[in-house]
Motif scaffolding. Structure first.
Motif, mmCIF file in Angstrom:
data_model
loop_
_atom_site.group_PDB
_atom_site.id
_atom_site.type_symbol
_atom_site.label_atom_id
_atom_site.label_comp_id
_atom_site.label_asym_id
_atom_site.label_seq_id
_atom_site.Cartn_x
_atom_site.Cartn_y
_atom_site.Cartn_z
ATOM 1 N N PHE A 50 -65.318 -27.548 -2.930
ATOM 2 C CA PHE A 50 -65.005 -26.138 -2.703
ATOM 3 C C PHE A 50 -65.657 -25.321 -3.801
ATOM 4 N N ALA A 51 -66.473 -24.334 -3.402
ATOM 5 C CA ALA A 51 -67.205 -23.488 -4.348
ATOM 6 C C ALA A 51 -68.045 -24.331 -5.304
ATOM 7 N N CYS A 52 -68.481 -25.480 -4.823
ATOM 8 C CA CYS A 52 -69.273 -26.398 -5.651
ATOM 9 C C CYS A 52 -70.217 -27.171 -4.734
ATOM 10 N N PRO A 53 -71.277 -26.517 -4.254
ATOM 11 C CA PRO A 53 -72.173 -27.188 -3.308
ATOM 12 C C PRO A 53 -72.870 -28.385 -3.947
ATOM 13 N N PRO A 54 -73.173 -29.405 -3.152
ATOM 14 C CA PRO A 54 -73.929 -30.542 -3.689
ATOM 15 C C PRO A 54 -75.302 -30.089 -4.152
ATOM 16 N N GLU A 55 -75.829 -30.780 -5.155
ATOM 17 C CA GLU A 55 -77.115 -30.358 -5.699
ATOM 18 C C GLU A 55 -77.896 -31.541 -6.238
ATOM 19 N N ALA A 56 -79.210 -31.390 -6.190
ATOM 20 C CA ALA A 56 -80.129 -32.259 -6.922
ATOM 21 C C ALA A 56 -80.843 -31.356 -7.917
ATOM 22 N N SER A 57 -80.772 -31.681 -9.183
ATOM 23 C CA SER A 57 -81.257 -30.785 -10.234
ATOM 24 C C SER A 57 -82.759 -30.921 -10.443
ATOM 25 N N LEU A 58 -83.399 -29.792 -10.669
ATOM 26 C CA LEU A 58 -84.803 -29.749 -11.069
ATOM 27 C C LEU A 58 -84.865 -29.045 -12.414
ATOM 28 N N LEU A 59 -85.259 -29.766 -13.447
ATOM 29 C CA LEU A 59 -85.354 -29.192 -14.788
ATOM 30 C C LEU A 59 -86.811 -28.958 -15.142
ATOM 31 N N THR A 60 -87.104 -27.811 -15.707
ATOM 32 C CA THR A 60 -88.431 -27.510 -16.223
ATOM 33 C C THR A 60 -88.359 -27.536 -17.741
ATOM 34 N N LEU A 61 -89.052 -28.473 -18.357
ATOM 35 C CA LEU A 61 -89.061 -28.585 -19.813
ATOM 36 C C LEU A 61 -90.274 -27.844 -20.354
ATOM 37 N N VAL A 62 -90.040 -26.911 -21.254
ATOM 38 C CA VAL A 62 -91.126 -26.136 -21.853
ATOM 39 C C VAL A 62 -91.000 -26.218 -23.368
ATOM 40 N N PRO A 63 -92.106 -26.041 -24.094
ATOM 41 C CA PRO A 63 -92.033 -26.092 -25.558
ATOM 42 C C PRO A 63 -91.090 -25.030 -26.110
ATOM 43 N N ARG A 64 -90.433 -25.353 -27.200
ATOM 44 C CA ARG A 64 -89.550 -24.390 -27.839
ATOM 45 C C ARG A 64 -90.333 -23.144 -28.232
ATOM 46 N N GLY A 65 -89.702 -21.983 -28.053
ATOM 47 C CA GLY A 65 -90.326 -20.738 -28.472
ATOM 48 C C GLY A 65 -91.267 -20.130 -27.457
#
Length: 201
Positions: free
Chosen positions: A167-182
């Motif tokens: 409920f109010a929490c749809p299933p998900e598959a995460s996509l993370l974009t890693l970028v250099p700090r700053g």
């Protein structure tokens, strides 16, 4: 590790000290692990490993399920490789005691799951429980853990077999974009689907 066993869902709302852990029958998890490894998966259970990705070196390490207290962080303890492009830790359950160890060893990011994002969320309030020691506000998504490390908890796709609803929490598959700090992440965000946006520096 264990087959599901009927439980009262209200147990999740009880203080942790008053709950007796209930397990079902043992599952053939070693066979599952062997099949994954045979098909090219890297098993990070209690090992440190460097992986080459697009001419960059990613330093990784992982522990077994901390929720069941099967983790042995001492097996992977020690400073993460500062020469790697990024240092990533993996744990099934985001228990704070394990996250503190990863942060202390200099990891940039820890990936976790276990919480189902809370599974049942109240709009405006969030997750009711996390089923671990992690606070409710971190039940899903990216957040800071300490001064340098990011934590990402995936809400995942499943549910408890005895509370098969979200409920109010749809299933998900995460996509993370890693970028250099700053660096800015605007271009990366424009390229990613709205519900999958999580940029970690």
């Amino acid at each position: 590790y264990y087959a599901p066993k009927p439980k009262n869902p209200a147990r999740y709302l009880m203080p942790k000290g008053k709950k007796k852990r209930i397990h079902g029958e043992h599952l053939p998890w070693r066979d599952l692990r062997a099949a994954f490894v045979e098909h090219g998966w890297d098993d990070l259970t209690h090992v440190r490993r460097t992986i080459e990705v697009a001419d960059q070196y990613v330093f990784t390490a992982g522990v077994d399920d901390a929720h069941l207290r099967r983790d042995r962080y001492a097996d992977i303890a020690g400073p993460a490789d500062r020469g790697a492009a990024v240092r990533i830790g993996v744990t099934h359950s985001p228990e704070p005691r394990v996250l503190d160890e990863f942060a202390g060893d200099g990891y940039d990011l820890v990936l976790a799951g276990h919480t189902h994002g809370g599974q049942l969320r109240v709009p405006g309030y969030g997750a009711l429980v996390t089923n671990c020691e992690l606070d409710r506000t971190r039940a899903r998504g990216a957040s800071r853990w300490g001064a340098q490390m990011w934590l990402h908890v995936s809400a995942g796709l499943g549910t408890s077999p005895y509370a098969p609803a979200r409920f109010a929490c749809p299933p998900e598959a995460s996509l993370l974009t890693l970028v250099p700090r700053g660096t800015t992440s605007d271009n990366h965000r424009k390229a990613a689907p709205r519900k999958a946006r999580n940029t970690v520096r």
